[in-house]
Design a protein around this motif. Structure first.
Motif, mmCIF file in Angstrom:
data_model
loop_
_atom_site.group_PDB
_atom_site.id
_atom_site.type_symbol
_atom_site.label_atom_id
_atom_site.label_comp_id
_atom_site.label_asym_id
_atom_site.label_seq_id
_atom_site.Cartn_x
_atom_site.Cartn_y
_atom_site.Cartn_z
ATOM 1 N N TYR A 170 26.470 28.636 7.523
ATOM 2 C CA TYR A 170 25.081 28.272 7.261
ATOM 3 C C TYR A 170 24.799 26.776 7.325
ATOM 4 O O TYR A 170 23.623 26.379 7.313
ATOM 5 C CB TYR A 170 24.650 28.797 5.887
ATOM 6 N N ALA A 171 25.821 25.944 7.406
ATOM 7 C CA ALA A 171 25.583 24.500 7.478
ATOM 8 C C ALA A 171 24.727 24.116 8.683
ATOM 9 O O ALA A 171 23.796 23.302 8.546
ATOM 10 C CB ALA A 171 26.911 23.744 7.495
ATOM 11 N N PRO A 172 24.982 24.650 9.886
ATOM 12 C CA PRO A 172 24.107 24.294 11.018
ATOM 13 C C PRO A 172 22.654 24.693 10.793
ATOM 14 O O PRO A 172 21.736 23.980 11.227
ATOM 15 C CB PRO A 172 24.724 25.075 12.191
ATOM 16 N N ILE A 173 22.438 25.827 10.110
ATOM 17 C CA ILE A 173 21.067 26.263 9.850
ATOM 18 C C ILE A 173 20.384 25.324 8.864
ATOM 19 O O ILE A 173 19.192 25.016 9.003
ATOM 20 C CB ILE A 173 21.068 27.715 9.320
ATOM 21 N N VAL A 174 21.134 24.832 7.873
ATOM 22 C CA VAL A 174 20.574 23.897 6.898
ATOM 23 C C VAL A 174 20.204 22.583 7.565
ATOM 24 O O VAL A 174 19.212 21.926 7.198
ATOM 25 C CB VAL A 174 21.574 23.665 5.753
ATOM 26 N N LEU A 175 20.970 22.189 8.595
ATOM 27 C CA LEU A 175 20.689 20.928 9.279
ATOM 28 C C LEU A 175 19.427 20.991 10.132
ATOM 29 O O LEU A 175 18.820 19.954 10.422
ATOM 30 C CB LEU A 175 21.881 20.539 10.163
ATOM 31 N N LEU A 176 19.021 22.186 10.540
ATOM 32 C CA LEU A 176 17.824 22.320 11.390
ATOM 33 C C LEU A 176 16.592 21.677 10.763
ATOM 34 O O LEU A 176 15.958 20.809 11.382
ATOM 35 C CB LEU A 176 17.564 23.796 11.704
ATOM 36 N N PRO A 177 16.182 22.085 9.545
ATOM 37 C CA PRO A 177 14.980 21.460 8.978
ATOM 38 C C PRO A 177 15.155 19.983 8.667
ATOM 39 O O PRO A 177 14.177 19.219 8.701
ATOM 40 C CB PRO A 177 14.731 22.274 7.697
ATOM 41 N N LEU A 178 16.389 19.550 8.378
ATOM 42 C CA LEU A 178 16.609 18.132 8.105
ATOM 43 C C LEU A 178 16.237 17.273 9.305
ATOM 44 O O LEU A 178 15.499 16.286 9.193
ATOM 45 C CB LEU A 178 18.074 17.885 7.722
ATOM 46 N N PHE A 179 16.712 17.665 10.479
ATOM 47 C CA PHE A 179 16.414 16.889 11.674
ATOM 48 C C PHE A 179 15.025 17.205 12.232
ATOM 49 O O PHE A 179 14.451 16.391 12.951
ATOM 50 C CB PHE A 179 17.480 17.143 12.742
ATOM 51 N N ALA A 180 14.481 18.390 11.889
ATOM 52 C CA ALA A 180 13.130 18.723 12.352
ATOM 53 C C ALA A 180 12.081 17.837 11.680
ATOM 54 O O ALA A 180 11.044 17.535 12.272
ATOM 55 C CB ALA A 180 12.830 20.196 12.066
ATOM 56 N N PHE A 181 12.360 17.410 10.440
ATOM 57 C CA PHE A 181 11.424 16.533 9.726
ATOM 58 C C PHE A 181 11.866 15.062 9.756
ATOM 59 O O PHE A 181 11.283 14.241 9.062
ATOM 60 C CB PHE A 181 11.291 16.993 8.272
ATOM 61 N N ASN A 182 12.866 14.759 10.561
ATOM 62 C CA ASN A 182 13.378 13.395 10.636
ATOM 63 C C ASN A 182 12.599 12.577 11.663
ATOM 64 O O ASN A 182 12.362 13.033 12.786
ATOM 65 C CB ASN A 182 14.866 13.420 11.010
ATOM 66 N N ASP A 183 12.206 11.393 11.298
ATOM 67 C CA ASP A 183 11.402 10.534 12.171
ATOM 68 C C ASP A 183 12.303 9.729 13.110
ATOM 69 O O ASP A 183 12.395 8.497 13.022
ATOM 70 C CB ASP A 183 10.542 9.591 11.324
ATOM 71 N N ALA A 184 12.984 10.437 14.023
ATOM 72 C CA ALA A 184 13.851 9.791 15.008
ATOM 73 C C ALA A 184 14.114 10.773 16.135
ATOM 74 O O ALA A 184 14.156 11.992 15.913
ATOM 75 C CB ALA A 184 15.161 9.338 14.378
ATOM 76 N N THR A 185 14.280 10.277 17.333
ATOM 77 C CA THR A 185 14.580 11.138 18.481
ATOM 78 C C THR A 185 16.069 11.391 18.628
ATOM 79 O O THR A 185 16.474 12.266 19.401
ATOM 80 C CB THR A 185 14.055 10.498 19.780
ATOM 81 N N ILE A 186 16.899 10.641 17.900
ATOM 82 C CA ILE A 186 18.344 10.808 17.968
ATOM 83 C C ILE A 186 18.793 11.705 16.814
ATOM 84 O O ILE A 186 18.472 11.454 15.654
ATOM 85 C CB ILE A 186 19.066 9.445 17.891
ATOM 86 N N ILE A 187 19.534 12.751 17.155
ATOM 87 C CA ILE A 187 20.016 13.689 16.147
ATOM 88 C C ILE A 187 21.308 13.138 15.550
ATOM 89 O O ILE A 187 22.417 13.382 16.042
ATOM 90 C CB ILE A 187 20.256 15.075 16.764
ATOM 91 N N ALA A 188 21.153 12.365 14.490
ATOM 92 C CA ALA A 188 22.317 11.752 13.852
ATOM 93 C C ALA A 188 21.930 11.232 12.478
ATOM 94 O O ALA A 188 20.754 11.009 12.187
ATOM 95 C CB ALA A 188 22.861 10.601 14.717
ATOM 96 N N PHE A 189 22.946 11.060 11.637
ATOM 97 C CA PHE A 189 22.747 10.439 10.330
ATOM 98 C C PHE A 189 22.949 8.930 10.472
ATOM 99 O O PHE A 189 23.691 8.475 11.352
ATOM 100 C CB PHE A 189 23.728 11.021 9.314
ATOM 101 N N PRO A 190 22.314 8.112 9.622
ATOM 102 C CA PRO A 190 21.427 8.483 8.506
ATOM 103 C C PRO A 190 20.018 8.834 8.998
ATOM 104 O O PRO A 190 19.593 8.414 10.071
ATOM 105 C CB PRO A 190 21.422 7.212 7.668
ATOM 106 N N LEU A 191 19.321 9.617 8.179
ATOM 107 C CA LEU A 191 17.950 9.987 8.497
ATOM 108 C C LEU A 191 17.029 8.785 8.316
ATOM 109 O O LEU A 191 17.248 7.956 7.433
ATOM 110 C CB LEU A 191 17.504 11.131 7.590
#
Length: 270
Positions: A19-40
């Motif tokens: 379930y970790a990949p599913i949890v990451l979906l909304p995190l990056f969906a609401f992230n104000d960046a075009t690059i999928i990476a941390f930090p948000l």
């Protein structure tokens, strides 16, 4: 005790991995960046707003919804016929026929997709469109419908329908007035499961879709453009939420049907 602790640790690690990949979906969906990476960077809803302005995406969504609805209807109708025959009739070769109908459950989807593509294009000479995808999705969803509806029909008392016929009802009227209301929770559950499977299916749709791609096929095309990945994340968040909601509703109706039939629930989707 040690063995039980090890099993619990394994279960936790398995759930985290699942379930970790599913949890990451909304995190990056609401992230104000075009690059999928941390930090948000920050909170934004622009990727969800971009979905509403993407005409091609909306068209693919309409295609997927049409295909999923038609697949749910056809698969459930065929599943009802097979489940009723399997539960209330005896005929030669019954187990073999039921096993043959359930075969798509174990066949690799890539084999089914390539085979259907050859049949439709080379043998029948048909054009690929939404109906070719509907036919293929109905093929793979019907066994799931049968598996769900088998329990609904096997838990029925045949004497109830026979009593209605003794009171003057025709076989069809007895089925419509007595049997159908009792198996209705199973029918709703079957339709929701078939709808969810069809909506999310990619491999067969990729091979059999025509000029109008389905939503999963369109999402796969977006992956070639890194700047579109946040939009894909936003869409994935919506799809996961919709799938979970549909599965919860399907499980509710399945358990309701088991309770109505007075059968002990031994497991289900959730």
């Amino acid at each position: 005790m040690k063995k039980g602790r090890s099993l619990g640790t394994y279960a936790v690690l398995y759930l985290v991995f699942l379930y970790a990949p599913i949890v990451l979906l909304p995190l990056f969906a609401f992230n104000d960046a075009t690059i999928i990476a941390f930090p948000l960077k920050g909170f934004t809803t622009q990727w969800f707003e971009a979905l509403a302005t993407n005409a091609a995406l909306l068209q693919s969504l309409r295609n997927s919804l049409f295909i999923a609805v038609m697949t749910a209807i056809f698969a459930t109708l065929l599943g009802m016929c097979a489940a009723r025959a399997g539960a209330m009739a005896e005929f030669p070769g019954k187990k073999g026929i039921i096993g043959f109908v359930m075969l798509p459950l174990v066949l690799p989807e890539i084999i089914v997709a390539v085979s259907l593509l050859i049949v439709l294009r080379q043998v029948l000479g048909l054009n690929l469109n939404n109906w070719s995808v509907i036919a293929a999705h109905t093929l793979i969803c019907t066994p799931f419908s049968i598996a769900i509806l088998n329990g609904a029909f096997q838990n029925l008392d045949p004497s109830m329908e026979e009593a209605a016929m003794d009171l003057g009802e025709s076989r069809w009227s007895a089925f419509r007035l007595v049997t159908l209301p009792l198996v209705m929770p199973g029918i709703i559950s079957s339709m929701l499961i078939a709808f969810t499977i069809s909506l999310d299916e990619f491999i067969i749709a990729f091979f059999l879709t025509g000029a109008n791609p389905t939503m999963p096929v369109y999402i796969w095309g977006l992956l070639r453009f890194p700047a579109q990945l946040p939009v894909v994340m936003a869409l994935g968040t919506i799809l996961v939420t919709l799938s979970v909601v549909l599965l919860v509703i399907a499980e509710y109706f399945r358990r309701r049907g088991m309770a109505r039939a007075g059968v002990k629930d031994t497991g289900g989707f959730l």
